[in-house]
Design a protein around this motif. Structure first.
Motif, PDB file in Angstrom:
ATOM      1  N   PRO A 150       0.687  -1.324   0.025  1.00 57.98           N
ATOM      2  CA  PRO A 150      -0.040   0.139   0.263  1.00 57.98           C
ATOM      3  C   PRO A 150       1.172   1.244  -0.023  1.00 57.98           C
ATOM      4  CG  PRO A 150       0.330  -1.109   2.132  1.00 57.98           C
ATOM      5  CD  PRO A 150       0.552  -2.279   1.699  1.00 57.98           C
ATOM      6  N   ALA A 151       0.643   2.215   0.123  1.00 57.75           N
ATOM      7  CA  ALA A 151       1.360   3.352  -0.417  1.00 57.75           C
ATOM      8  C   ALA A 151       1.941   3.989   0.373  1.00 57.75           C
ATOM      9  CB  ALA A 151       0.177   4.834  -1.128  1.00 57.75           C
ATOM     10  N   PRO A 152       1.014   4.281   2.252  1.00 58.27           N
ATOM     11  CA  PRO A 152       1.638   4.044   3.362  1.00 58.27           C
ATOM     12  C   PRO A 152       2.974   3.853   3.347  1.00 58.27           C
ATOM     13  CG  PRO A 152      -0.332   4.118   3.164  1.00 58.27           C
ATOM     14  CD  PRO A 152      -0.717   4.028   2.454  1.00 58.27           C
ATOM     15  N   ALA A 153       3.295   1.871   3.343  1.00 57.15           N
ATOM     16  CA  ALA A 153       4.166   1.481   3.133  1.00 57.15           C
ATOM     17  C   ALA A 153       4.820   1.581   2.232  1.00 57.15           C
ATOM     18  CB  ALA A 153       3.715  -0.374   3.600  1.00 57.15           C
ATOM     19  N   GLY A 154       4.484   1.688   1.261  1.00 55.18           N
ATOM     20  CA  GLY A 154       5.763   2.413   0.518  1.00 55.18           C
ATOM     21  C   GLY A 154       6.511   3.732   0.504  1.00 55.18           C
ATOM     22  N   ALA A 155       5.970   4.750   1.205  1.00 56.88           N
ATOM     23  CA  ALA A 155       6.479   5.510   1.333  1.00 56.88           C
ATOM     24  C   ALA A 155       7.064   5.526   2.947  1.00 56.88           C
ATOM     25  CB  ALA A 155       5.109   6.984   1.652  1.00 56.88           C
ATOM     26  N   ILE A 156       6.528   5.147   4.452  1.00 55.47           N
ATOM     27  CA  ILE A 156       7.741   4.962   4.904  1.00 55.47           C
ATOM     28  C   ILE A 156       8.865   3.678   4.540  1.00 55.47           C
ATOM     29  CG2 ILE A 156       7.916   2.981   6.997  1.00 55.47           C
ATOM     30  CD1 ILE A 156       6.434   5.513   7.484  1.00 55.47           C
ATOM     31  N   THR A 157       8.821   3.038   4.011  1.00 53.25           N
ATOM     32  CA  THR A 157       9.948   1.809   2.985  1.00 53.25           C
ATOM     33  C   THR A 157      10.985   2.554   2.302  1.00 53.25           C
ATOM     34  OG1 THR A 157       8.554   1.082   1.523  1.00 53.25           O
ATOM     35  CG2 THR A 157       8.671  -0.120   3.401  1.00 53.25           C
ATOM     36  N   VAL A 158      10.410   3.105   1.967  1.00 52.36           N
ATOM     37  CA  VAL A 158      11.201   4.020   0.953  1.00 52.36           C
ATOM     38  C   VAL A 158      12.258   5.220   1.519  1.00 52.36           C
ATOM     39  CG1 VAL A 158      10.136   6.182  -0.161  1.00 52.36           C
ATOM     40  CG2 VAL A 158      11.541   5.263  -1.394  1.00 52.36           C
ATOM     41  N   LEU A 159      11.337   5.162   2.402  1.00 56.73           N
ATOM     42  CA  LEU A 159      12.832   6.916   3.307  1.00 56.73           C
ATOM     43  C   LEU A 159      13.372   5.831   4.165  1.00 56.73           C
ATOM     44  CD1 LEU A 159       9.824   8.959   4.223  1.00 56.73           C
ATOM     45  CD2 LEU A 159      11.385   9.271   2.669  1.00 56.73           C
ATOM     46  N   LEU A 160      13.627   4.346   3.402  1.00 58.26           N
ATOM     47  CA  LEU A 160      14.964   3.765   4.424  1.00 58.26           C
ATOM     48  C   LEU A 160      16.592   4.549   4.150  1.00 58.26           C
ATOM     49  CD1 LEU A 160      15.668   1.376   5.819  1.00 58.26           C
ATOM     50  CD2 LEU A 160      15.856   0.546   4.475  1.00 58.26           C
ATOM     51  N   PRO A 161      16.992   5.343   3.318  1.00 61.49           N
ATOM     52  CA  PRO A 161      17.938   5.666   3.314  1.00 61.49           C
ATOM     53  C   PRO A 161      18.123   6.546   4.478  1.00 61.49           C
ATOM     54  CG  PRO A 161      17.525   5.168   0.938  1.00 61.49           C
ATOM     55  CD  PRO A 161      16.256   4.649   2.067  1.00 61.49           C
ATOM     56  N   ALA A 162      17.017   7.307   4.328  1.00 60.84           N
ATOM     57  CA  ALA A 162      17.071   8.589   5.076  1.00 60.84           C
ATOM     58  C   ALA A 162      17.108   8.394   6.937  1.00 60.84           C
ATOM     59  CB  ALA A 162      16.327   9.409   5.025  1.00 60.84           C
ATOM     60  N   TYR A 163      16.776   6.911   7.219  1.00 57.17           N
ATOM     61  CA  TYR A 163      16.862   6.487   8.687  1.00 57.17           C
ATOM     62  C   TYR A 163      18.042   6.619   8.857  1.00 57.17           C
ATOM     63  CZ  TYR A 163      11.319   5.594   7.483  1.00 57.17           C
ATOM     64  OH  TYR A 163      10.315   6.174   7.075  1.00 57.17           O
ATOM     65  N   LEU A 164      19.228   5.823   8.037  1.00 59.98           N
ATOM     66  CA  LEU A 164      19.958   5.186   8.406  1.00 59.98           C
ATOM     67  C   LEU A 164      21.017   5.869   8.148  1.00 59.98           C
ATOM     68  CD1 LEU A 164      20.300   2.149   5.741  1.00 59.98           C
ATOM     69  CD2 LEU A 164      19.533   2.081   8.313  1.00 59.98           C
ATOM     70  N   VAL A 165      21.194   7.350   7.890  1.00 64.26           N
ATOM     71  CA  VAL A 165      21.880   8.104   7.951  1.00 64.26           C
ATOM     72  C   VAL A 165      20.837   9.123   9.310  1.00 64.26           C
ATOM     73  CG1 VAL A 165      21.767  10.569   6.947  1.00 64.26           C
ATOM     74  CG2 VAL A 165      22.108   9.259   5.534  1.00 64.26           C
ATOM     75  N   GLU A 166      19.841   8.624   9.864  1.00 66.52           N
ATOM     76  CA  GLU A 166      20.433   9.930  10.729  1.00 66.52           C
ATOM     77  C   GLU A 166      20.703   8.746  12.074  1.00 66.52           C
ATOM     78  OE1 GLU A 166      18.092  12.420  11.260  1.00 66.52           O
ATOM     79  OE2 GLU A 166      17.809  13.030   9.313  1.00 66.52           O
ATOM     80  N   LEU A 167      20.870   7.548  11.710  1.00 71.90           N
ATOM     81  CA  LEU A 167      21.637   6.557  12.363  1.00 71.90           C
ATOM     82  C   LEU A 167      23.017   6.872  12.670  1.00 71.90           C
ATOM     83  CD1 LEU A 167      19.128   2.781  12.373  1.00 71.90           C
ATOM     84  CD2 LEU A 167      19.484   4.533  14.427  1.00 71.90           C
ATOM     85  N   GLY A 168      23.080   7.561  12.058  1.00 70.10           N
ATOM     86  CA  GLY A 168      24.432   7.523  12.335  1.00 70.10           C
ATOM     87  C   GLY A 168      25.291   7.854  10.550  1.00 70.10           C
ATOM     88  N   LEU A 169      24.965   6.588   9.613  1.00 69.10           N
ATOM     89  CA  LEU A 169      25.516   6.861   8.534  1.00 69.10           C
ATOM     90  C   LEU A 169      25.750   7.815   7.708  1.00 69.10           C
ATOM     91  CD1 LEU A 169      26.164   3.691   7.164  1.00 69.10           C
ATOM     92  CD2 LEU A 169      24.129   4.420   6.038  1.00 69.10           C
ATOM     93  N   PRO A 170      27.081   7.653   7.514  1.00 66.61           N
ATOM     94  CA  PRO A 170      27.834   8.948   7.030  1.00 66.61           C
ATOM     95  C   PRO A 170      26.361   8.742   5.506  1.00 66.61           C
ATOM     96  CG  PRO A 170      29.330   7.890   7.582  1.00 66.61           C
ATOM     97  CD  PRO A 170      28.062   7.230   7.919  1.00 66.61           C
ATOM     98  N   LYS A 171      26.651  10.069   5.085  1.00 71.07           N
ATOM     99  CA  LYS A 171      25.330  10.311   3.203  1.00 71.07           C
ATOM    100  C   LYS A 171      26.344  10.146   2.702  1.00 71.07           C
ATOM    101  CE  LYS A 171      22.814  14.236   1.692  1.00 71.07           C
ATOM    102  NZ  LYS A 171      22.021  15.648   1.679  1.00 71.07           N
ATOM    103  N   SER A 172      27.330  10.615   2.665  1.00 69.78           N
ATOM    104  CA  SER A 172      28.795  10.396   1.598  1.00 69.78           C
ATOM    105  C   SER A 172      28.673   8.956   0.977  1.00 69.78           C
ATOM    106  CB  SER A 172      30.038  10.982   1.844  1.00 69.78           C
ATOM    107  OG  SER A 172      30.713  10.093   2.907  1.00 69.78           O
ATOM    108  N   SER A 173      28.241   7.726   2.319  1.00 72.04           N
ATOM    109  CA  SER A 173      28.471   6.203   2.007  1.00 72.04           C
ATOM    110  C   SER A 173      26.976   6.484   1.038  1.00 72.04           C
ATOM    111  CB  SER A 173      28.725   5.139   3.225  1.00 72.04           C
ATOM    112  OG  SER A 173      27.301   5.496   3.943  1.00 72.04           O
TER     113      SER A 173
END
Length: 264
Positions: A150-173
């Motif tokens: 569903p669209a809400p699940a698509g929105a939540i899952t597609v933002l996974l890269p941003a979650y990882l950066v918020e967790l401390g993963l360097p954006k450059s990686s």
């Protein structure tokens, strides 16, 4: 002769009163729309963390308005149309613009195409859902599954890269091209024919002895979401994607069982 007949004054217009139980779910939907539009503004201003929170809040409200409408018996065609249009903005346009302004802009046209495809996939997904909503040929057991995510699940899952950066993963990686491919993958999941769990057809019931424990679990999850937002969102996304193969296998088993029961 007709001139002597007195003309009746026009009747005053009577306004139809709308019950509050019908308005309440629509107000929640409008609040979700405000959250999604605010997420777009925040992404333009470069406030990615707040934009992500706004999308998450919109997703929570989206899960509330439909259930509230059914609980209050306030469902309406207007509410269904408003909810669908709101979902397109919140879970199609907002995530696409967040990802583009945050990272995909680095690869210019290729990044925009990925964002564009995701938003279009959300629109197609919602249109298909509306068409299939009243399908009389759909078996009862199929109510427990969506066609595609569903669209809400698509929105939540597609933002996974941003979650990882918020967790401390360097954006450059995070290579922007790899993120674009991930966005296209989630867009494909939305418009695909893959069955995914919806929970609507579930007949699970909670015994009275377990009610307090379930409520405690819900409170614990909410507490973890507030205190460890990005950890919870990242793990929830990974868990949801990992559940898709299981939902496919379960759907095939039920479909085969249904076909066998109808065989002469």
């Amino acid at each position: 002769m007709n001139e002597d007949i007195p003309q009746k004054p026009p009747l005053p217009r009577r306004f139809v009163k709308i019950p509050v139980r019908v308005l309440a779910p629509n107000l929640v939907t409008l609040l979700a729309l405000c959250s999604g539009l605010t997420a777009i503004r925040l992404s333009i201003e470069g406030k990615v963390e707040l934009a992500l929170i706004a999308v998450i809040f919109a997703a929570i409200l989206d899960g509330i308005d439909g259930r509230l409408a059914r609980l209050l018996k306030g469902t309406s065609k207007f509410g269904a149309e408003l909810d669908s249009l709101t979902d397109f903005v919140n879970f199609g346009v907002a995530p696409a613009l967040i990802l583009y302004s945050w990272l995909l802009v680095d690869i210019r046209n290729a990044g925009w195409i990925a964002a564009l495809v995701f938003a279009i996939a959300a629109a197609l997904r919602l249109a298909r859902f509306n068409v299939q909503l009243d399908d009389p040929t759909k078996p009862a057991w199929a109510a427990g599954y969506f066609t595609g995510i569903p669209a809400p699940a698509g929105a939540i899952t597609v933002l996974l890269p941003a979650y990882l950066v918020e967790l401390g993963l360097p954006k450059s990686s995070l290579p922007p091209l790899l993120v674009a491919l991930y966005v296209l993958f989630i867009a494909w999941l939305m418009v695909s024919q893959l069955p995914t769990y919806s929970g609507k057809g579930s007949k699970l019931a909670v015994g009275r002895e377990w009610v307090m424990l379930v409520l405690l679990g819900v409170a614990l999850f909410i507490g973890l979401l507030v205190a460890y937002t990005w950890e919870v969102m990242a793990l929830s996304t990974i868990f949801y994607l990992a559940m898709i193969p299981l939902s496919i296998r379960s759907h095939r088993r039920l479909k085969a069982s249904d076909a066998a029961s109808k065989a002469p």
